[in-house]
Design a protein around this motif. Sequence first.
Motif, PDB file in Angstrom:
ATOM      1  N   THR A 205       0.812  -1.215   0.000  1.00  0.00           N
ATOM      2  CA  THR A 205       0.000   0.000   0.000  1.00  0.00           C
ATOM      3  C   THR A 205       0.845   1.264   0.000  1.00  0.00           C
ATOM      4  O   THR A 205       0.657   2.148  -0.851  1.00  0.00           O
ATOM      5  CB  THR A 205      -0.951   0.014   1.211  1.00  0.00           C
ATOM      6  OG1 THR A 205      -1.761  -1.163   1.184  1.00  0.00           O
ATOM      7  CG2 THR A 205      -1.846   1.246   1.176  1.00  0.00           C
TER       8      THR A 205
ATOM      9  N   HIS B  57      -4.014   6.102 -15.087  1.00  0.00           N
ATOM     10  CA  HIS B  57      -3.736   4.890 -14.309  1.00  0.00           C
ATOM     11  C   HIS B  57      -4.668   3.792 -14.810  1.00  0.00           C
ATOM     12  O   HIS B  57      -5.892   3.960 -14.826  1.00  0.00           O
ATOM     13  CB  HIS B  57      -3.982   5.140 -12.817  1.00  0.00           C
ATOM     14  CG  HIS B  57      -3.800   3.919 -11.971  1.00  0.00           C
ATOM     15  ND1 HIS B  57      -4.728   3.499 -11.046  1.00  0.00           N
ATOM     16  CD2 HIS B  57      -2.793   3.012 -11.927  1.00  0.00           C
ATOM     17  CE1 HIS B  57      -4.295   2.395 -10.457  1.00  0.00           C
ATOM     18  NE2 HIS B  57      -3.126   2.089 -10.983  1.00  0.00           N
TER      19      HIS B  57
ATOM     20  N   ASP C  72      -1.093  -1.214 -13.630  1.00  0.00           N
ATOM     21  CA  ASP C  72      -1.087  -1.984 -12.392  1.00  0.00           C
ATOM     22  C   ASP C  72      -0.587  -3.403 -12.625  1.00  0.00           C
ATOM     23  O   ASP C  72       0.119  -3.956 -11.793  1.00  0.00           O
ATOM     24  CB  ASP C  72      -2.484  -2.018 -11.771  1.00  0.00           C
ATOM     25  CG  ASP C  72      -2.428  -2.334 -10.282  1.00  0.00           C
ATOM     26  OD1 ASP C  72      -1.962  -1.485  -9.512  1.00  0.00           O
ATOM     27  OD2 ASP C  72      -2.823  -3.463  -9.905  1.00  0.00           O
TER      28      ASP C  72
ATOM     29  N   PHE D 193       2.245   6.652  -6.910  1.00  0.00           N
ATOM     30  CA  PHE D 193       1.286   7.637  -7.394  1.00  0.00           C
ATOM     31  C   PHE D 193       1.814   9.060  -7.194  1.00  0.00           C
ATOM     32  O   PHE D 193       1.709   9.913  -8.083  1.00  0.00           O
ATOM     33  CB  PHE D 193      -0.048   7.490  -6.668  1.00  0.00           C
ATOM     34  CG  PHE D 193      -0.838   6.265  -7.046  1.00  0.00           C
ATOM     35  CD1 PHE D 193      -0.774   5.729  -8.318  1.00  0.00           C
ATOM     36  CD2 PHE D 193      -1.671   5.648  -6.123  1.00  0.00           C
ATOM     37  CE1 PHE D 193      -1.509   4.606  -8.671  1.00  0.00           C
ATOM     38  CE2 PHE D 193      -2.414   4.535  -6.452  1.00  0.00           C
ATOM     39  CZ  PHE D 193      -2.338   4.008  -7.728  1.00  0.00           C
TER      40      PHE D 193
ATOM     41  N   SER E 154      -7.928   3.875  -5.013  1.00  0.00           N
ATOM     42  CA  SER E 154      -6.820   4.547  -5.691  1.00  0.00           C
ATOM     43  C   SER E 154      -7.281   5.831  -6.368  1.00  0.00           C
ATOM     44  O   SER E 154      -6.528   6.810  -6.438  1.00  0.00           O
ATOM     45  CB  SER E 154      -6.143   3.614  -6.708  1.00  0.00           C
ATOM     46  OG  SER E 154      -7.068   3.137  -7.655  1.00  0.00           O
TER      47      SER E 154
ATOM     48  N   GLU F 142      -8.554   7.288 -14.491  1.00  0.00           N
ATOM     49  CA  GLU F 142      -8.293   5.920 -14.049  1.00  0.00           C
ATOM     50  C   GLU F 142      -9.256   4.973 -14.729  1.00  0.00           C
ATOM     51  O   GLU F 142     -10.474   5.173 -14.687  1.00  0.00           O
ATOM     52  CB  GLU F 142      -8.433   5.791 -12.533  1.00  0.00           C
ATOM     53  CG  GLU F 142      -8.171   4.366 -12.039  1.00  0.00           C
ATOM     54  CD  GLU F 142      -8.191   4.246 -10.529  1.00  0.00           C
ATOM     55  OE1 GLU F 142      -7.131   3.974  -9.944  1.00  0.00           O
ATOM     56  OE2 GLU F 142      -9.280   4.433  -9.944  1.00  0.00           O
TER      57      GLU F 142
ATOM     58  N   ARG G  54       2.862   1.772  -3.213  1.00  0.00           N
ATOM     59  CA  ARG G  54       1.955   2.127  -4.312  1.00  0.00           C
ATOM     60  C   ARG G  54       1.551   3.593  -4.222  1.00  0.00           C
ATOM     61  O   ARG G  54       1.455   4.294  -5.233  1.00  0.00           O
ATOM     62  CB  ARG G  54       0.723   1.224  -4.276  1.00  0.00           C
ATOM     63  CG  ARG G  54      -0.155   1.273  -5.531  1.00  0.00           C
ATOM     64  CD  ARG G  54      -1.120   0.122  -5.493  1.00  0.00           C
ATOM     65  NE  ARG G  54      -1.920   0.029  -6.705  1.00  0.00           N
ATOM     66  CZ  ARG G  54      -3.216   0.318  -6.759  1.00  0.00           C
ATOM     67  NH1 ARG G  54      -3.846   0.735  -5.673  1.00  0.00           N
ATOM     68  NH2 ARG G  54      -3.899   0.198  -7.883  1.00  0.00           N
ATOM     69  N   GLN G  55       1.330   4.080  -3.009  1.00  0.00           N
ATOM     70  CA  GLN G  55       0.978   5.487  -2.841  1.00  0.00           C
ATOM     71  C   GLN G  55       2.151   6.401  -3.211  1.00  0.00           C
ATOM     72  O   GLN G  55       1.951   7.453  -3.824  1.00  0.00           O
ATOM     73  CB  GLN G  55       0.520   5.734  -1.396  1.00  0.00           C
ATOM     74  CG  GLN G  55      -0.823   5.090  -1.092  1.00  0.00           C
ATOM     75  CD  GLN G  55      -1.241   5.243   0.358  1.00  0.00           C
ATOM     76  OE1 GLN G  55      -0.431   5.600   1.222  1.00  0.00           O
ATOM     77  NE2 GLN G  55      -2.502   4.984   0.651  1.00  0.00           N
TER      78      GLN G  55
END
Length: 224
Positions: free
Chosen positions: A33, A153, A182, A40, A64, A56, A36-37
Amino acid sequence: MLKIFKDYLYSKYIKPELKNQKRNQRKNFLCNTIPRQIHFLNALNNIKNIEGCIAEAGVRNGDSLLFLAGASKSLSMQRKILGFDSFEGFPSDFYEKEDKKKPTPELTKTEAIAYVEELLNNGGFSKEEFELIPGYFRESLKNFDPGPIALLHIDVDLGSSYKEALESLYPHVSIGGIVLFDEYYLEFTKYKDAKSAIDGYLAGKDFEKFDTGYSKKLAIRKLS
């Protein structure tokens, strides 16, 4: 006697399982988590001077999308937020190929859309600041014009869905814009056809890999 027996069962079976679940949740938070943040955030920091919205494909429960929207606002970016999803799970032809019955989703399409809208509303976003575009990509993206996209994304699992999303959305990505995938690296996804679909679409396109600091995910910058 009953209480003693219940306490024994709790300490013997339930408590260790709860500890194990808590340990796994913490491990996932630290190993997936948070990286991944940061992934971003690094992408967002590199589109400050790029024209376009944040889009997205593959919204699911909106986690997300909310993070991208909130993080962009915290970076003083005034961006329209677009979210594309069927809100009904995988298309029926996926299950037909797998010879499986399509499962009934936990939420109906209407409920799933309302849930994400409420999530964004509670996050401080007005209806003018975001738009959710429901439906399977082959239909919902056919005549939809998102305008220029600064950050895209894509988290759609299936190779066929990646192909459809890229065909419709990639041409709208601004020069210098960033696309995050992803699924791509085979060791980090169970959806093994995503990579070939992405590679097939990007063949001959002018782009460069972009390092967000998260080696489990592919990011690219569009060059022309």
